[in-house]
Design a protein around this motif. Structure first.
Motif, short mmCIF file in Angstrom:
data_model
loop_
_atom_site.label_atom_id
_atom_site.label_comp_id
_atom_site.label_asym_id
_atom_site.label_seq_id
_atom_site.Cartn_x
_atom_site.Cartn_y
_atom_site.Cartn_z
N LEU A 21 20.38 43.85 -35.58
CA LEU A 21 19.39 43.61 -34.35
C LEU A 21 17.99 44.12 -34.46
O LEU A 21 16.91 43.57 -34.07
CB LEU A 21 20.07 44.52 -33.18
N GLU A 22 17.80 45.20 -35.56
CA GLU A 22 16.53 45.64 -35.79
C GLU A 22 15.89 44.63 -36.79
O GLU A 22 14.70 44.29 -36.57
CB GLU A 22 16.68 46.88 -36.95
N THR A 51 17.27 37.24 -27.86
CA THR A 51 18.49 38.13 -28.37
C THR A 51 18.27 39.42 -28.00
O THR A 51 19.24 39.95 -27.57
CB THR A 51 18.32 37.73 -29.84
N VAL A 52 17.27 40.00 -28.10
CA VAL A 52 16.76 41.52 -28.05
C VAL A 52 16.95 41.61 -26.48
O VAL A 52 17.49 42.78 -25.90
CB VAL A 52 15.55 41.90 -28.69
N LYS A 59 21.03 44.44 -22.22
CA LYS A 59 21.54 44.74 -20.85
C LYS A 59 22.96 44.80 -21.38
O LYS A 59 24.10 44.77 -20.24
CB LYS A 59 21.41 43.53 -19.84
N SER A 60 23.31 45.38 -22.74
CA SER A 60 24.73 45.36 -23.20
C SER A 60 25.14 46.67 -22.54
O SER A 60 24.46 47.68 -22.19
CB SER A 60 24.64 45.42 -24.63
N ALA A 106 22.05 48.62 -26.29
CA ALA A 106 20.96 49.01 -25.38
C ALA A 106 20.02 49.75 -25.67
O ALA A 106 18.82 49.54 -25.51
CB ALA A 106 21.85 49.41 -23.92
N ASP A 107 20.21 50.94 -26.33
CA ASP A 107 19.31 51.76 -26.92
C ASP A 107 18.23 51.17 -27.96
O ASP A 107 17.23 51.29 -27.66
CB ASP A 107 19.85 52.95 -27.24
N THR A 108 19.10 50.49 -28.82
CA THR A 108 18.27 49.96 -29.97
C THR A 108 17.39 48.77 -29.43
O THR A 108 16.19 48.67 -29.68
CB THR A 108 19.12 49.43 -30.92
N ALA A 109 17.94 47.91 -28.59
CA ALA A 109 17.24 46.65 -28.01
C ALA A 109 16.18 47.05 -27.28
O ALA A 109 14.79 46.85 -27.20
CB ALA A 109 18.21 45.86 -27.18
#
Length: 202
Positions: free
Chosen positions: A122-123, A136-137, A142-143, A149-152
């Motif tokens: 994702l990064e 995508t991010v 909203k995961s 969610a924190d990473t996004a």
């Protein structure tokens, strides 16, 4: 020139096992399109060979063969190989001319991933940028998985194009954790403050 590349590829095929890591490094350094020759070497039992091949693939793999690196990143043999695979995948993705097509491939791969691997890929999507990467991010933000969610939301908060503004505003009002709403709103304000926008839009 091309003559040197042909010599390197000729030596790579059937070379003494001790020379393969060095030859793979040369392939990567010269960016010789040699995915077909490098791919079988991923099955080597020699860690140095696999490491050199993974790094080389990061420099030479094309979009069509990107899955080769995705597979290694998804199922590494050990933590060292996992780190090498993620670095190679990032190197490959950020040089792809079609960012949206690259992001689409990563998006499809993420659906089958979990844990730290999912977060690292994702990064990479965030590094690729573009319309598809942003979508995508935004979905990941909203995961229900807190780590995702924190990473996004962190990635969106530092997004480097103004088209992230509507996404961030949507997140600020979405039914997600308050800390992520706050992060989204701060990112939205940052875009308004830092980017060159028409006065009316600002």
């Amino acid at each position: 020139g091309d003559a040197v590349d042909r010599v390197v590829l000729g030596r790579l095929t059937g070379a003494d096992a001790r020379l393969v890591p060095t030859l793979a490094q040369v392939v990567g350094a010269r960016r010789i399109p040699a995915v077909a020759q490098l791919k079988p070497l991923l099955a080597s039992t020699d860690a140095a060979t696999r490491a050199a091949v993974i790094e080389a693939l990061g420099n030479v793999v094309d979009l069509e063969n990107l899955q080769v690196l995705v597979d290694v990143a998804q199922k590494p043999r050990d933590p060292v190989e996992a780190e090498a695979a993620h670095k190679a995948l990032q190197s490959a993705c950020v040089r792809m001319p079609d960012r949206d097509a690259c992001a689409a491939k990563l998006d499809a791969a993420i659906q089958a991933m979990a844990g730290d691997t999912k977060l690292k890929v994702l990064e990479i999507v965030g590094e690729v940028g573009g319309t598809k990467a942003l979508a995508t991010v935004a979905t990941a933000a909203k995961s229900k998985e807190e780590s995702v969610a924190d990473t996004a939301t962190r990635l969106l908060g530092k997004w480097m194009t103004a088209d992230a503004a509507p996404v961030l505003l949507d997140l600020a009002a979405a039914p997600i954790a308050e800390k992520y709403q706050t992060r989204a709103l701060r990112g939205y304000i940052r875009i308004a403050r830092q980017f060159a926008l028409p006065d009316a839009e600002r």
